[in-house]
Design an enzyme around this catalytic site. Structure first.
Site, mmCIF file in Angstrom:
data_model
loop_
_atom_site.group_PDB
_atom_site.id
_atom_site.type_symbol
_atom_site.label_atom_id
_atom_site.label_comp_id
_atom_site.label_asym_id
_atom_site.label_seq_id
_atom_site.Cartn_x
_atom_site.Cartn_y
_atom_site.Cartn_z
ATOM 1 N N ASP A 97 0.820 -1.227 0.000
ATOM 2 C CA ASP A 97 0.000 0.000 0.000
ATOM 3 C C ASP A 97 0.851 1.273 0.000
ATOM 4 O O ASP A 97 0.602 2.201 0.783
ATOM 5 C CB ASP A 97 -0.918 0.050 1.234
ATOM 6 C CG ASP A 97 -1.615 -1.261 1.528
ATOM 7 O OD1 ASP A 97 -1.893 -2.001 0.578
ATOM 8 O OD2 ASP A 97 -1.890 -1.527 2.717
ATOM 9 N N GLU A 99 -11.141 -0.776 -3.208
ATOM 10 C CA GLU A 99 -10.417 -0.044 -2.158
ATOM 11 C C GLU A 99 -9.289 0.760 -2.792
ATOM 12 O O GLU A 99 -9.134 0.793 -4.016
ATOM 13 C CB GLU A 99 -9.832 -1.039 -1.143
ATOM 14 C CG GLU A 99 -8.876 -2.046 -1.760
ATOM 15 C CD GLU A 99 -8.533 -3.208 -0.835
ATOM 16 O OE1 GLU A 99 -9.207 -3.363 0.197
ATOM 17 O OE2 GLU A 99 -7.590 -3.957 -1.152
#
Length: 327
Positions: free
Chosen positions: A39, A209
Site C-alpha cells: 500500500d 479499495e
C-alpha cells in the site's frame, strides 16, 4: 580483457575508490526495498522522493510504519518506525495505507487502524503530525478523524488530494464503497460541501479499495484497486472526471499481474515530477509462487498517457526505473 585495459581499469578504480562491484546501480530494481511492504504512498518533498508503505504482516503485528527516501529513485534510505501505536493510543493493530501531505511547515500522516467491522468498534482513519517527513509523527486528535461507516465505506485506505484552489480533500473507503470529504484548515475535522453534505459517494464500477486522485490537463483522475488483496487478480483501474466529486465512469485497467514477473499488482500511488509530464506508479505486488497473503513488496515503474489523456497499461518490471534527480 587485455593487460592494458586491465591496468587502466585498476588505475581508475584506485583513483575513484570505486570498484565495479561497488558502482551505483543503473536502475532502482524491483522491489525498491527489502522487506514486506504494501500500500505505498509516494510523495515529493523538496528534491527528495518519499515512499510510505504499510508494514505487511499479521494484523496484530501491524503496529508501526517505516518510510523510505531517495534523491534519485534508485538509492533508497530506510527510516524506521516513523509512527507506532505508542504515539497513537487508540490504535491497537492493522495500521494501514498511510497518506502523507505537507501543509505549512508540518507533515501530516493519515492512516487506517484497527480494521473496524462496525460502528461500535474503536478505530478508523487517524491523523498524526510531525516537523519532518521522517517523523516522528504524533497523534493529532487522540481519536480517529473518521470512525464510522458512511455510505457503506469502511473507514480505511485514505488518500489526501490538494486541489488548485488550496482545498484539501480526503478520499477513502473499503468494502467496495468510496467517499470524498473536505478537510478543514487544520485537519482536525471535516467541513460540508456547498449543498450541506459532508460525505459524498463517488464509487465507480468495480471499485474495491485504495483510491488515488490527481489532476492532469484540467481533468481529475480517480484510480482504485479491484479484486482481492491476497489474490493474484489484484489490479488497478481508473476513471476521469471534471471535478473532485466526479462523476467517475470506469475506463480501463492500468496495472495488473504479469505471470513472467509478479502477481497481485495493486494498491498504488503516483508521482509526477514537478513542472514536467513525467509520471511514475508506485505499487505493491506478490513474488511469483508466493502463497502467503502478507508477502507483498513495494515496486516502481513508469506510467504513460496517450494523446487523448488515457493512461496506458503499465508494464511491470524487475528492473524498475532509471535514476531521476529533481532539478
Amino acid at each position: 580483457m587485455n593487460l592494458k585495459i586491465k591496468l587502466t581499469t585498476a588505475i581508475l578504480a584506485l583513483s575513484t575508490g570505486i570498484t565495479f562491484a561497488q558502482q551505483a546501480p543503473k536502475t532502482s530494481g524491483n522491489p525498491i526495498a527489502q522487506g514486506w511492504y504494501a500500500d505505498p504512498e509516494a510523495q515529493i518533498f523538496g528534491k527528495e522522493y518519499w515512499v510510505y508503505p504499510t508494514y505487511s504482516d499479521r494484523y496484530e503485528k501491524q503496529v508501526y510504519m517505516d518510510a523510505f527516501s531517495s534523491k534519485d529513485l534508485v538509492t533508497w534510505t530506510k527510516h524506521e518506525r516513523i509512527i507506532d501505536t505508542s504515539a497513537v493510543k487508540w490504535a491497537k493493530k492493522a495500521m494501514w495505507a498511510p497518506a502523507v501531505t505537507k501543509k505549512g511547515n508540518k507533515y501530516y500522516i493519515f492512516f487506517g487502524a484497527n480494521d473496524i467491522q462496525n460502528n461500535n468498534e474503536v478505530g478508523g482513519i487517524g491523523v498524526a503530525v510531525a516537523n519532518k517527513p521522517e517523523g516522528p509523527f504524533k497523534d493529532l486528535l487522540g481519536k480517529p478523524l473518521i470512525d464510522k461507516f458512511v455510505n457503506g465505506a469502511q473507514p480505511i485506505d485514505q488518500f489526501i488530494y490538494k486541489d488548485d484552489d488550496g482545498q484539501y480533500y480526503i478520499i477513502y473507503g473499503g468494502w467496495r464503497h468510496c467517499n470524498i470529504a473536505k478537510l478543514n484548515n487544520d485537519f482536525t475535522g471535516l467541513v460540508p460541501f456547498a449543498d450541506g453534505e459532508t460525505y459524498k459517494s463517488i464509487t465507480p464500477k468495480d471499485y474495491v479499495e485504495g483510491p488515488v486522485m490527481f489532476k492532469r490537463n484540467g481533468k481529475y483522475y480517480l484510480m482504485w484497486s479491484e479484486g482481492g488483496w491476497t489474490g493474484p487478480n489484484y489490479r488497478v483501474a481508473y476513471a476521469i472526471g471534471n471535478s473532485p466529486t466526479g462523476p467517475f465512469e470506469r475506463i480501463d485497467l492500468v496495472l495488473k499481474q504479469d505471470m513472467t514477473v509478479a502477481t497481485g499488482a495493486g494498491h498504488h500511488s503516483v508521482i509526477n515530477i514537478p513542472k514536467t509530464d513525467e509520471w511514475y506508479i508506485v505499487y505493491h505486488r506478490r513474488p511469483l509462487g508466493e502463497r502467503d497473503g502478507n508477502h507483498r513488496v513495494t515496486c516502481i515503474d513508469k506510467m504513460y498517457f496517450d494523446a487523448e489523456g488515457h493512461i496506458l497499461p503499465v508494464k511491470i518490471t524487475n528492473e524498475g526505473v532509471a535514476a531521476r534527480k529533481i532539478k
